[in-house]
Each structure stands twice: as structure tokens, then as C-alpha cells.
Write an enzyme that holds these catalytic residues in place. Structure first.
Site, PDB file in Angstrom:
ATOM      1  N   TYR A 152      -2.782  -5.944  -0.296  1.00  0.00           N
ATOM      2  CA  TYR A 152      -2.662  -4.753   0.553  1.00  0.00           C
ATOM      3  C   TYR A 152      -1.405  -4.742   1.409  1.00  0.00           C
ATOM      4  O   TYR A 152      -1.079  -3.720   2.012  1.00  0.00           O
ATOM      5  CB  TYR A 152      -3.907  -4.619   1.453  1.00  0.00           C
ATOM      6  CG  TYR A 152      -5.086  -4.017   0.736  1.00  0.00           C
ATOM      7  CD1 TYR A 152      -5.790  -4.744  -0.222  1.00  0.00           C
ATOM      8  CD2 TYR A 152      -5.508  -2.718   1.009  1.00  0.00           C
ATOM      9  CE1 TYR A 152      -6.872  -4.192  -0.885  1.00  0.00           C
ATOM     10  CE2 TYR A 152      -6.593  -2.158   0.353  1.00  0.00           C
ATOM     11  CZ  TYR A 152      -7.268  -2.899  -0.587  1.00  0.00           C
ATOM     12  OH  TYR A 152      -8.340  -2.348  -1.242  1.00  0.00           O
ATOM     13  N   LYS A 204     -10.893 -16.857  -6.668  1.00  0.00           N
ATOM     14  CA  LYS A 204     -10.708 -17.017  -8.114  1.00  0.00           C
ATOM     15  C   LYS A 204      -9.697 -18.155  -8.265  1.00  0.00           C
ATOM     16  O   LYS A 204      -8.596 -17.955  -8.780  1.00  0.00           O
ATOM     17  CB  LYS A 204     -10.200 -15.674  -8.680  1.00  0.00           C
ATOM     18  CG  LYS A 204      -9.978 -15.633 -10.171  1.00  0.00           C
ATOM     19  CD  LYS A 204     -11.241 -15.506 -10.980  1.00  0.00           C
ATOM     20  CE  LYS A 204     -10.919 -15.597 -12.462  1.00  0.00           C
ATOM     21  NZ  LYS A 204     -12.130 -15.724 -13.300  1.00  0.00           N
TER      22      LYS A 204
END
Ligand code: IPM
Ligand code: MN
Length: 348
Positions: A152, A204
Site C-alpha cells: 500500500y 507467506k
């Protein structure tokens, strides 16, 4: 992105119990749900001895179309001084996607350093979840989404746009202070929540070896040092989406980076019965926080009075809690619980 330490003092309840709230109803169905939320906040204020000054802001798609303004500097300067912001929805069918989202919603998150996005996933009684055989006792956890970093930040770029070899990059950017302040908030929140005392980090790290490693080590180091009472747990984000559907009862508090948090909280909203009930807080624990129903502006339904205002009501309850008015916040939450338990308002 800011730093882990802040010179500002944490916000507590005001001694005089007077709060200045910026109201930003925004686009589409935002104004109608915020109007309902304000009724509830006024009622709880009257019985809890609080008083609110509501300061309206007409920021959003209509203002942009009329004047070209999205977030004028003068409005931002005023917003830095309020106690909290109560936001309806941002997004207008006649405005190209991304302009208002980036220029207003994300800009406010960044400028006010609202580094936490707090999203409870709670199934209330009599609310239909698409999950078969799961009830309110199974779906009750909270996602702490990092809210100012990662992809972002907009870092990256594109070149040779429009050619056959076009290149685009968008970087996941994290610093230790930005990760650590989020992880610390999540540990504190887990301790205060006092349920399973379990903080699941979602990432992840089998693929995102750099950013993942930073999050994993910070989660472990901070937990080992200062939160020995909290159980540490880790899920890859793909597995997390599976467990959220299969065994949501497993979770207590999840902490995750910005984009993963964006995605899993939409899944969370669905398993708790849909956007009509899902609320969120963009929180700067030392500054100005902003509360919103997370359902968006739903332009198709504007003015039809069909959008459930409970998400806006719950967002108002979260606002009270974050202002330090925990009893008043709890009363809003209890009222929603009672209303839904009564069966008077069945489908969402
Ligand atoms: C949210 C929204 C925003 C986000 C969009 C509108 C920029 O999806 O609050 O989850 O991606 O954070
Ligand atoms: Mn989202």
C-alpha cells in the site's frame, strides 16, 4: 510509515467526557447508515454522561465532482485535531476507481498514521453465516491488519507502458519499527481480550522470504521477551483462508500485513454474515482514529433504505471503546447482541 516510538501520550478517556467527532458520511449508502449510527451514539451518550460535538465533512465523490477537491489541506489540518472520525463509505460510480480510495481513504490512514486496522469477525445470534454447522460460539476472532505499510505504500513503478515488454513493479515495503509497533499492538490486544491468549501471525514466509522473515522474527522476539503469557502461532495466508472456513473457532487474534489483511477480512466479513454487520477501526493508538462500516458505498442501493446499519452502529461502538469509553462501547455492542438475539431483526 511512522516509527515504533511516539512522543505523543496514548489517548485515554477525556476527563470532561466531551468528544469532538468528525463525521464524514461520504458516498452512496454511507450517509444513511451513519445517520442511524449517530442516533445510537446520541442515545448512549445521554445515558452515560458523554457529550459529542459532531463536525460534518462533505468529502467524497460528490464534492470531488463539483470542486475537484479530494482532501484539502485545511480539512486535513482540522482532522488532526478531532478526537475521532466517523466515516460512512468512499467510492462513487462516476469517479474512476482508485482516485477517491487513494486520495481520501488511504491518504487519511497515512497522514494520520493509523497504523492498525482492527476488524472483529464475530457471528451474532440469528445471523446467517454461509458456513454450515458453525454458530456464534465458533466465529469470534479479531484481525489486526497492519494499515500503513507493505504494498500500500505505492512504491515501485512502471516502464515501457503499452509496449510488448511493459514492466510493472509494486513493492512490499516493511521496516522493523513498522512491523514491531503492529505486533506489539496485537500482543497487547490479545492479552486484554483474554480469551485463548493466542496470537496467530499470518504471512507467506515460504515465498516472501525477506518480508516474511522480518514478521516471523519480530513476532517471536517480541513475544518471547514481553508476552510470555501469549501463545505464539503461525499460518501461511493461503492456509489461513482454508482454516477460516473449516475451523474458524481455532482463531483468537490474527496479526498480518496490509494486503493479506485486506483480503482475509473480506472473507471474515462473509463468514460473520456479510458486509451489513462488519465494522472496522483505522487506529492510531496515540492519535486520531477513524471508524467505518467496511461494506463500501453500495451505489445501487442508495436511498432505498435497505442497507443494514448495524455495521455502522458497531463501528460507533468501537469508536467509543478506542476513545477510552469502554463501558459505553460495550453497551452498544450489547444492544446489537440483544437486538439480534431477540429475532426482531432476522436477515441481514
Ligand atoms: C478496505 C478497502 C480499502 C483497502 C480500499 C478501498 C482502498 O478495501 O478498507 O479494506 O484496500 O484497504
Ligand atoms: Mn478491503
Amino acid at each position: 510509515m511512522g516509527s515504533a516510538s511516539s512522543a505523543q501520550k496514548p489517548k485515554g478517556a477525556n476527563k470532561d467526557k466531551k468528544y469532538r467527532i468528525a463525521v464524514m458520511p461520504g458516498d452512496g449508502t454511507g450517509p444513511e447508515v451513519i445517520a442511524e449510527g449517530i442516533k445510537i451514539l446520541k442515545a448512549v451518550a445521554a445515558s452515560e454522561g458523554l457529550s459529542f460535538e459532531w463536525i460534518p465533512y462533505d468529502l467524497g465523490g460528490e464534492r470531488y465532482k463539483k470542486t475537484g477537491e479530494i482532501l484539502p489541506g485545511s480539512a486535513l489540518a482540522e482532522l488532526r485535531k478531532v478526537d475521532a472520525i466517523y466515516l460512512g463509505a468512499i467510492g462513487h460510480p462516476d469517479v474512476k476507481p482508485g482516485i477517491l480510495e487513494k486520495g481520501l481513504l488511504l491518504q487519511l490512514r497515512f497522514e494520520l498514521d493509523q497504523y492498525i486496522n482492527l476488524r472483529p469477525v464475530k457471528l451474532y445470534p440469528n445471523v446467517d453465516s454461509p458456513l454450515k454447522n458453525k454458530g456464534p460460539q465458533d466465529i469470534d476472532f479479531v484481525v489486526v491488519r497492519e494499515n500503513t505499510g507493505g504494498i500500500y505504500t505505492g512504491m515501485g513503478g512502471a516502464s515501457m507502458v503499452g509496449t510488448k515488454d511493459e514492466v510493472a513493479t509494486q513493492l512490499m515495503v516493511y521496516t522493523r519499527p513498522v512491523v514491531e509497533r503492529c505486533i506489539r499492538y496485537a500482543y497487547e490486544f490479545t492479552r486484554k481480550r483474554n480469551r485463548k491468549k493466542q496470537l496467530t501471525l499470518v504471512h507467506k514466509n515460504n515465498v516472501l522470504t525477506h518480508c516474511g522473515d522480518l514478521w516471523v522474527r519480530t513476532h517471536k522476539e517480541v513475544g518471547d521477551k514481553d508476552y510470555k503469557d501469549i501463545k505464539q502461532d503461525y499460518n501461511h495466508v493461503d492456509a489461513c483462508t482454508m482454516w477460516m472456513v473449516k475451523n474458524p473457532e481455532f482463531y483468537d487474534v490474527i496479526v498480518t500485513e496490509n494486503l493479506f489483511g485486506d483480503i482475509i477480512t473480506d472473507l471474515g466479513a462473509m463468514i460473520q454474515g456479510g458486509m451489513g454487520i462488519a465494522a472496522g477501526g483505522n487506529i492510531n493508538p496515540e492519535g486520531v482514529s477513524m471508524f467505518e462500516p467496511i461494506g463500501g458505498s453500495a451505489p445501487k442501493y442508495t436511498g432505498k433504505n435497505v442497507i443494514n446499519p448495524l455495521a455502522a452502529v458497531c463501528a460507533g461502538g468501537m469508536m467509543l471503546e478506542t476513545l477510552g469509553e469502554e463501558k459505553a462501547g460495550k453497551r452498544v455492542e450489547d444492544a446489537v447482541f440483544k437486538l439480534l438475539s431477540s429475532g426482531k431483526m432476522k436477515s441481514l
